[in-house]
Design an enzyme around this catalytic site. Sequence first.
Site, PDB file in Angstrom:
ATOM      1  N   ASP A  88     -11.843  -2.789  10.732  1.00 18.61           N
ATOM      2  CA  ASP A  88     -11.714  -3.254  12.117  1.00 18.61           C
ATOM      3  C   ASP A  88     -10.550  -4.227  12.314  1.00 18.61           C
ATOM      4  OD1 ASP A  88     -12.666  -5.499  10.856  1.00 18.61           O
ATOM      5  OD2 ASP A  88     -14.480  -5.703  12.071  1.00 18.61           O
ATOM      6  N   ASP A 130      -2.854  -5.814  -5.917  1.00 18.61           N
ATOM      7  CA  ASP A 130      -2.413  -6.172  -4.564  1.00 18.61           C
ATOM      8  C   ASP A 130      -2.727  -7.635  -4.251  1.00 18.61           C
ATOM      9  OD1 ASP A 130      -5.039  -4.845  -4.738  1.00 18.61           O
ATOM     10  OD2 ASP A 130      -5.273  -5.483  -2.670  1.00 18.61           O
TER      11      ASP A 130
HETATM   12  P1  AMP Z   1      -8.624  -7.657   0.303  1.00 20.94           P
HETATM   13  O1  AMP Z   1      -9.938  -7.273  -0.289  1.00 20.94           O
HETATM   14  O2  AMP Z   1      -8.738  -8.644   1.435  1.00 20.94           O
HETATM   15  O3  AMP Z   1      -7.609  -8.051  -0.702  1.00 20.94           O
HETATM   16  O4  AMP Z   1      -8.094  -6.335   1.015  1.00 20.94           O
HETATM   17  C1  AMP Z   1      -7.832  -5.129   0.375  1.00 20.94           C
HETATM   18  C2  AMP Z   1      -7.260  -4.143   1.374  1.00 20.94           C
HETATM   19  O5  AMP Z   1      -8.216  -3.830   2.391  1.00 20.94           O
HETATM   20  C3  AMP Z   1      -6.031  -4.635   2.107  1.00 20.94           C
HETATM   21  O6  AMP Z   1      -5.202  -3.536   2.307  1.00 20.94           O
HETATM   22  C4  AMP Z   1      -6.592  -5.148   3.398  1.00 20.94           C
HETATM   23  O7  AMP Z   1      -5.637  -5.163   4.425  1.00 20.94           O
HETATM   24  C5  AMP Z   1      -7.711  -4.156   3.681  1.00 20.94           C
HETATM   25  N1  AMP Z   1      -8.796  -4.723   4.499  1.00 20.94           N
HETATM   26  C6  AMP Z   1      -9.730  -5.620   4.121  1.00 20.94           C
HETATM   27  N2  AMP Z   1     -10.567  -5.910   5.148  1.00 20.94           N
HETATM   28  C7  AMP Z   1     -10.140  -5.190   6.212  1.00 20.94           C
HETATM   29  C8  AMP Z   1     -10.580  -5.037   7.574  1.00 20.94           C
HETATM   30  N3  AMP Z   1     -11.627  -5.706   8.059  1.00 20.94           N
HETATM   31  N4  AMP Z   1      -9.890  -4.194   8.366  1.00 20.94           N
HETATM   32  C9  AMP Z   1      -8.824  -3.512   7.914  1.00 20.94           C
HETATM   33  N5  AMP Z   1      -8.369  -3.595   6.644  1.00 20.94           N
HETATM   34  C10 AMP Z   1      -9.000  -4.419   5.801  1.00 20.94           C
HETATM   35 MG    MG Z   2      -5.798  -8.640  -0.673  1.00 18.65          MG
END
Ligand code: AMP
Ligand code: MG
Length: 477
Positions: free
Chosen positions: A121, A248
């Site tokens: 979202d 990442d």
């Molecule tokens: P993270 O776990 O925050 O490091 O995110 C891993 C990936 O998932 C990244 O590409 C983020 O941009 C994507 N992501 C995490 N939460 C969301 C969300 N609520 N909506 C869209 N993309 C998300």
């Molecule tokens: Mg991240």
Amino acid sequence: MTIDFDNSYARDLDGMYLPVQGAPAPDPALVWLNEALAVDLGLDPDDLRSPEGVAMLTGSAMPMGASPLAMAYAGHQFGGFSPQLGDGRAMLVGEVLNRAGQRRDIHLKGSGRTPFSRGGDGKAGLGPVLREVLIGEAMHGLGIPTTRALAATTTGETVWRETPQTGAVLARVADSHLRVGTFQFFYARQETARLSKLADYAIARHFPELAETPDRYLAFYHAVIARQMALIAQWMGVGFVHGVMNTDNCAISGETIDYGPCAFMEAYNPETVFSSIDRQGRYSYGNQPVLARWNLARLGECLMPLIAPEDPEQALPEMQSALEAAEIRYDTLHRKRFSAKLGVSEAGDALINGFLDMLTAQSADFTLAFRKLGQAARGDEGPLVAHLNADPRLSDWLAAWRPQLDAADKMDRVNPVYIPRNHRVEEALRAAEGGDMAPFHRLLEAVSDPYTGRAGFEDLETPAPEGAGAYVTYCGT
Ligand code: AMP
Ligand code: MG
């Protein structure tokens, strides 16, 4: 409001991002502003508090000169490769030069969907946003390289997770948002020209002294390794568990980035894991140095076509020896850090491990143990003996340690009193969701200056009460 943006990423790295717009915020409000950081960035705190400033901080409207974009990146998540992740709920607003002339990214998290959102979202909840503020600022207070929180805003929306949450946006500041995964994105697509452009950009931004060296990509690899090893040694010294060390979430700058299911260890145990999804313990406290090297090996793969363009495989021995050197480098840094924690100029493994083994055996709080050791160094052994439940090995250990003790006066400067203890963080976030920011402000004040004990914060020094159960953190925050 005028901000002196200088957006090198947008200017120099065409094709490595997509321009985006933030989502509208129905009822934007500033919850918290890091005034000192704003001033350091050359931003006027009053401007940031104005409707225009809050609109920028939620992402709904941008001031002149911003170039909001979502960065493309890939990543190995728990060992499995995703060729396309990217900023799915984040945007780079732009870059500014701080008062020292250093380039800084201003970045939002929770500002709405982007072309990289996949099923998400694009939003964030207030609890996780304030969690990143608390833990990131604690890391900064501890002297550990980290992205920093500039502001937390609410949008007036409800964000749906397991439970409804107050929609919020984090504004954060970083040396850059280049990740190992950024390199992987272009490596996986065999876009070698973009890969070398990206590497040259990273060198110019983070290691300008390497720009003219003949083997600059190999030198760059060594430099990134050095920063990561220094970072992990610092994490280990304070019991920090990142929780999701995917490629990442591994920053080229050597900063701690992307605070998700992270937490600080209380009872010392190298197997400590907090994240609910980390069932194998891949990212446990004790595995972090190994996993950092695993991530750096993935960066190495991306750099091989730049180091040996004719035949990338030729670069393999050099990449391997860089990683072997990384292990030795890490061991040295770790020993140095734990020596300082023990108040000894160069502690041997037996002395370090002897102390840690007692902590494991007694499930003793890691942070308090070193602080009480400081008291023992000043002649008062009682609190340490009690903390270690009079472990039978303690008197021999003390007898070995005391003659080596030569930096007792410096111990309290490397052994914090305050860490953002998990139950206190939860307490502060629960109160904030209910509209009471006082516990958040109080905890932030304590952890922002973590090496100096202050009257009135005694309750923040101690671990969760017994019987509180194991602490669990969740992703998707
Ligand atoms: P993270 O776990 O925050 O490091 O995110 C891993 C990936 O998932 C990244 O590409 C983020 O941009 C994507 N992501 C995490 N939460 C969301 C969300 N609520 N909506 C869209 N993309 C998300
Ligand atoms: Mg991240």
